[in-house]
Enzyme design. Structure first.
Site, PDB file in Angstrom:
ATOM      1  N   VAL A  29      -1.298  -6.985  -3.115  1.00  0.00           N
ATOM      2  CA  VAL A  29      -0.071  -6.885  -3.909  1.00  0.00           C
ATOM      3  C   VAL A  29       1.055  -7.613  -3.184  1.00  0.00           C
ATOM      4  CG1 VAL A  29       1.575  -5.336  -5.019  1.00  0.00           C
ATOM      5  CG2 VAL A  29      -0.833  -4.680  -4.852  1.00  0.00           C
ATOM      6  N   LYS A  44      -0.366  -8.349  -8.409  1.00  0.00           N
ATOM      7  CA  LYS A  44      -1.628  -7.918  -7.821  1.00  0.00           C
ATOM      8  C   LYS A  44      -2.669  -9.007  -8.061  1.00  0.00           C
ATOM      9  CE  LYS A  44      -4.714  -3.916  -7.568  1.00  0.00           C
ATOM     10  NZ  LYS A  44      -4.933  -2.529  -8.041  1.00  0.00           N
ATOM     11  N   ASP A 137      -9.293   9.005 -11.173  1.00  0.00           N
ATOM     12  CA  ASP A 137      -8.989   8.847  -9.745  1.00  0.00           C
ATOM     13  C   ASP A 137      -7.565   9.325  -9.443  1.00  0.00           C
ATOM     14  OD1 ASP A 137      -9.620   8.239  -7.124  1.00  0.00           O
ATOM     15  OD2 ASP A 137      -9.091   6.124  -7.289  1.00  0.00           O
TER      16      ASP A 137
END
Length: 1001
Positions: A29, A44, A137
């Site tokens: 990033v 990114k 996640d």
């Protein structure tokens, strides 16, 4: 891709790279400028090696498309997903702030902040789930909190889409990048769980099909960590964490943080239900409960603020416990005690203007008579805990109870031996008070008549542990101010014992000692920490710690180290194990390793009592070379608990580790005044006597050590004393007996090698060392043996082999600084370079030693062995350079640290260095000084035979032939088993032939 060294001004499409912000598993990033729209963005970029992997590319694209489909203030905004010259990138909202992982530093967040962050996460999840996106996640690292407090959910790289929503995205995008359900799951290995292990749901850990409820469980784990400062599920391996997630309930959050509202505790536990049918079913339901909780908190805070006008707390919230009133008192005594306290409180609040002073005085006198005349000392004494089984050590149960109660600063908790110390100290204090008050008029002269000397504790606790078919029974026996009582508690195995049983037993003990303290437990006041927080939630880890602690008491370092490391493999957050392992590393002169262990203990602040914190700070000061700060903390400990011999011992150890022998001896004697059978104190006081050259006292003290503790270390230490005194035969006997008990005592094995060398048996020493090197895979031990082998080759004059051994040892020790034996290896390397006539090489090593000292601020004040190595090598180098005046000054510095020369480095003791000084002085033609130095070496150790040989040779050069022959004959007589080709033996025989026979009378 932009290079790390030159990112500024590079362009990706219409984005100008400014700087690198960070990197993760799926991309790097950068901060960038959108030159079209004139705004800052986060760019990114998928690395080239991942872009070539179709699965990685699909995951990268999925992250962007899932997040870009969610236009929500709590989800990071995606501006663009594209490709430029083969580089795949995502342009997204640039966030200023930190992740939730960075925000949490091992302690709970404020309740209002927890609820505020939780509401925003719930909003984000509700938005994602309503679109058919399951994040999979959710963890602290994927939750960002901006500088304004806004929450952003990040990284949808593992997101799962419902089939209907996947079809809508495919049709709307027309790109065809979305893959089938089977294809999507193939982004990881078949049946492998997806996500981050400590935050997985049970169904995720089992590799089952997932829905939105998996995110809610993961969010529960995050919320638990925000509220308690610790993770819900812990373990050193994935297998252990999976076991926790699948079969273990986390500790109730309210038990770890008593400031939590009970409603928040309920929300967290409902999120962490292992059965997803019993969990929150939707994020909107969770959001509604969180909103109700925030409304209640706002209402309570408003009442609290608006009602504040200096009004005192209600009586039930007032706590005064200068003199605890155990439940075992009579009702009249308890009522009068409470009346006296409430009267004092009333006086403070000025609400008793009409109350007669005479009544107050009468009440005070009656209370003084009934309470202060008691013969019971206000403390809790722990007696023996017997019984137990292979899985439950009864002594460990007693320790767990004692430690949990010890968190109360106003309770003195001791064992029976310590109670005797308490009474002795109290008697001395009272005697001193009487002496000071002699002849002074007293307001109540009869009070002294009423007051009796305490002879028994207010509460004596002992117990029996029984383990039958997985059911644990804990029988606690109380002697409460002379009255006996028994309580039986039953638990469903060791998990129930540590998670609930210890606290239940503590409550029973406190109810008898002081009901006010028991109220602090039952009312969940924030200053009470449950046993799992002060100890560990893993009984097996505690068992290893307990065995390690018992081994450490015997100074059985090998066993202590193994057990403590085993404890930390099970529970890496066990602060007590980190702290004790740090102590072991200090004992081993492993200073870098000691620092990391003690810092790890300090990190677990919630598991440390006030006493623990002082110990941590004291040991940190020790390993960072700040003895003054260390001693201040140790004196505080002694002030808090003057009955603890261990703290007086640690104060002595502080002086021991700076090799201030006289001060250390004085402080060890203070510890021995409390307990004249304190084995460990005899150990190091004996070594201090040996450093001073008082070998008779050293041997006497170490025989006492052996008398009270027939451990391998006791035999080893007594062997050291004999070795420094020159009694090599007895030294070898003691070392052999040490190794019979523990063949892994490497320092005893090294000592046998040194004894061979000091007896002229170089061949035997070399063979012994080679066998030792083959017998171990431990890098530190190997490095020690290489250092010793280098010493042997150096003694033989084989400088090439000596240098090779040094280098092998140094390679094993990197990147250690001044840990043993790295400092020894570096110094030996310099000595070898001088032996090779490589003066520049020796000076480079000297600079290396100086850098060690400077970087660690080592001086004679905070002494470490590297200091004497540097002084010695400096004197040698200066002498070889012909700078005799500076060399003489360096020798004086070396002599000034006289008693420090023996510190922890046999055979590099006082005799060794005085002999070395003599050789330097002889090289500089300072013959009288050299003769005196050789004689000082022999005065310390009459069997340090190298000094005798050097003296004989020097005496011949001065014409003192008779004395030279006498010393030469003594040298040969002292080495009857020496290798015949040892250089000194060959030279001595030649010298003897050149000297006249001694005349007989």
């Amino acid at each position: 891709m932009p290079t790390e060294n030159n990112t500024a001004s590079q362009m990706i499409a219409h984005y100008r790279i400014i700087e690198k912000l960070g990197s993760g598993g799926m991309g790097i990033v950068y901060r960038a400028e959108d030159t079209k729209l004139g705004r800052s963005v986060a760019l990114k970029i998928l690395p080239d090696e991942l872009a070539k992997n179709p699965l990685s590319l699909q995951r990268f694209q999925r992250e962007a498309r899932a997040a870009s489909a969610l236009n929500h203030p709590n989800i990071c905004t995606i501006y663009e997903i594209n490709e430029f010259e083969g580089q795949h990138f995502i342009a997204m909202e640039l966030l200023e702030g930190q992740t939730l992982r960075g925000l949490m530093i091992g302690k709970p967040l404020a309740v209002e902040r927890v609820v505020g962050i939780a509401l925003q996460i719930a909003d984000a999840l509700e938005a994602a789930h309503s679109k058919g996106i399951v994040h999979r996640d959710i963890k602290p690292a994927n939750i960002f909190v901006t500088q304004r407090g806004q929450v952003k959910v990040l990284d949808f790289g593992l997101a799962k889409l419902t089939p209907a929503y996947r079809e809508s995205l495919d049709s709307s995008s027309g790109s065809g990048v979305w893959i089938s359900e089977t294809g999507e799951e193939s982004l990881t290995a078949p049946y492998s769980p997806m996500g981050t292990v400590p935050y997985m749901s049970p169904e995720q850990a089992r590799g089952e099909d997932l829905d939105a409820r998996t995110d809610l469980f993961s969010f529960g784990s995050v919320l638990y960590e925000m509220a308690t400062g610790t993770t819900a599920f812990r373990g050193n391996t994935q297998a252990l964490i999976f076991h926790e997630i699948l079969s273990q309930s986390p500790i109730q959050p309210l038990r770890l943080n008593q400031e939590l509202p009970p409603r928040l505790d309920e929300i967290i536990l409902k999120l962490l239900e292992k059965d997803r049918e019993l969990r929150y079913q939707t994020a909107s339901d969770l959001r509604a409960d969180l909103k109700r909780l925030r409304r209640d908190l706002d209402s309570q805070r408003g009442i609290s603020v608006n009602s504040y006008s200096g009004i005192s707390l209600p009586p039930e919230r007032i706590f005064i416990a200068q003199n605890p009133v155990p439940q075992g008192q009579t009702a009249r005594e308890g009522k009068l005690g409470r009346l006296a306290r409430s009267t004092l409180a009333a006086i403070r609040r000025r609400k008793i203007a009409a109350l007669s002073t005479a009544v107050l005085v009468t009440l005070a006198i009656v209370w003084l008579f009934l309470y202060q005349s008691s013969a019971y000392f206000p403390c809790v004494v722990f007696g023996e805990f017997g019984g137990g089984s292979d899985s439950v050590n009864a002594g460990l149960v007693g320790f767990a109870l004692k430690r949990t109660i010890s968190q109360f600063q106003d309770v003195t908790v001791v064992d029976q031996q310590e109670f005797a110390h308490v009474l002795a100290i109290e008697k001395s204090r009272r005697d001193a008070d009487r002496a000071n008050q002699h002849g002074t008029a007293l307001l109540l002269p009869a009070a002294g008549f009423w007051r009796r000397e305490p002879t028994h504790p207010a509460l004596l606790v002992s117990g029996e542990v029984r383990d039958s078919l997985g059911v644990l029974e804990l029988e606690i026996d109380f002697v409460d101010r002379g009255k006996s009582d028994t309580v039986n508690l039953r638990f469903r195995g060791v998990d129930d014992l540590i998670n609930n049983g210890i606290d239940a037993a503590v409550l029973k003990i406190l109810e008898r000692y002081d009901p006010h303290l028991a109220d602090r437990v039952t009312s969940r006041q924030p200053d009470y920490r449950p046993a799992v927080q002060l100890l560990s939630r893993h009984w097996d880890a505690l068992g290893h710690y307990w065995r390690g602690a018992q081994a450490w008491k015997r100074l059985d370092m090998n066993l202590a180290e193994r057990e403590l490391r085993s404890a930390l493999e099970i529970d890496s957050t066990l602060a007590l194990a980190h702290l004790m392992l740090g102590e072991v590393r200090v004992f081993q002169n492993q200073w870098d390793a000691a620092q990391s262990e003690i810092l790890a203990a300090r990190k677990e602040a919630g598991a440390l009592t006030e006493v623990d914190q002082l110990r941590v700070e004291a040991f940190l000061a020790r390993v960072f070379g700040k003895p003054f700060e260390e001693r201040v903390n140790l004196q505080k400990l002694i002030g808090l608990q003057p009955h603890r011999k261990e703290y007086k011992y640690e104060l002595a150890e502080s002086y021991f580790h700076t090799a201030d022998a006289d001060e250390a001896i004085s402080k060890y004697l203070d510890a021995l005044k409390l307990d004249d059978r304190y084995a460990q104190a005899y150990n190091h006081i004996g070594l201090c006597y040996a450093w001073r050259g008082d070998h008779a006292r050293a041997i006497e003290a170490l025989k006492k050590y052996l008398e009270f503790d027939r451990s391998p270390n006791a035999y080893d230490s007594l062997g050291d004393a004999y070795m420094m005194a020159g009694d090599y035969q007895k030294a070898a006997e003691m070392k052999a007996r040490c190794l019979q008990q523990d063949p892994q005592m490497y320092y005893a094995s090294r000592s046998l090698v040194y004894i061979d060398v000091l007896s002229g048996r170089n061949r035997a020493a070399e063979e012994r060392l080679k066998a030792l090197l083959q017998a171990t895979d431990d890098k530190i031990q190997k490095a020690r043996f290489y250092a010793t082998l280098a010493f042997v080759y150096w003694r033989e004059g084989n400088m090439e082999m000596a240098a090779r051994m040094c280098e092998q040892g140094i390679q094993l020790m990197r990147p250690a600084q001044y840990d043993a034996p790295n400092d020894e290896l570096v110094w030996m390397n310099g000595v070898i370079e001088l032996g090779r006539k490589n003066l520049p090489g020796a000076r480079r090593v000297l600079a290396q030693l100086r850098e060690m000292l400077d970087s660690n601020s080592i001086t004679a004040t905070n002494y470490k062995p590297a200091y004497k190595y540097w002084l010695h090598l400096q004197a040698r180098v200066l002498a070889d350079e012909g700078r005799t005046q500076e060399a003489a000054a360096a020798i004086n510095d070396l002599k000034w640290v006289k008693y420090k020369l023996g510190y922890w480095s046999t055979p590099y003791d006082y005799a060794f260095f005085m002999d070395a000084i003599g050789e330097i002085q002889e090289e500089m033609k300072q013959i009288p000084d050299a003769e005196q130095s050789y004689k000082e070496a022999l005065a310390y150790n009459p069997h340090y035979n190298l000094a005798r040989f050097h003296l004989a040779r020097l005496l011949k050069s001065t014409g003192a032939l008779t004395e030279a022959r006498r010393e030469t004959e003594a040298f040969l007589a002292d080495w009857p088993d020496a290798d015949p080709l040892v250089a000194e033996v060959v030279s001595a025989k030649k010298l003897l032939n050149e000297l006249p026979e001694l005349r007989t009378q």
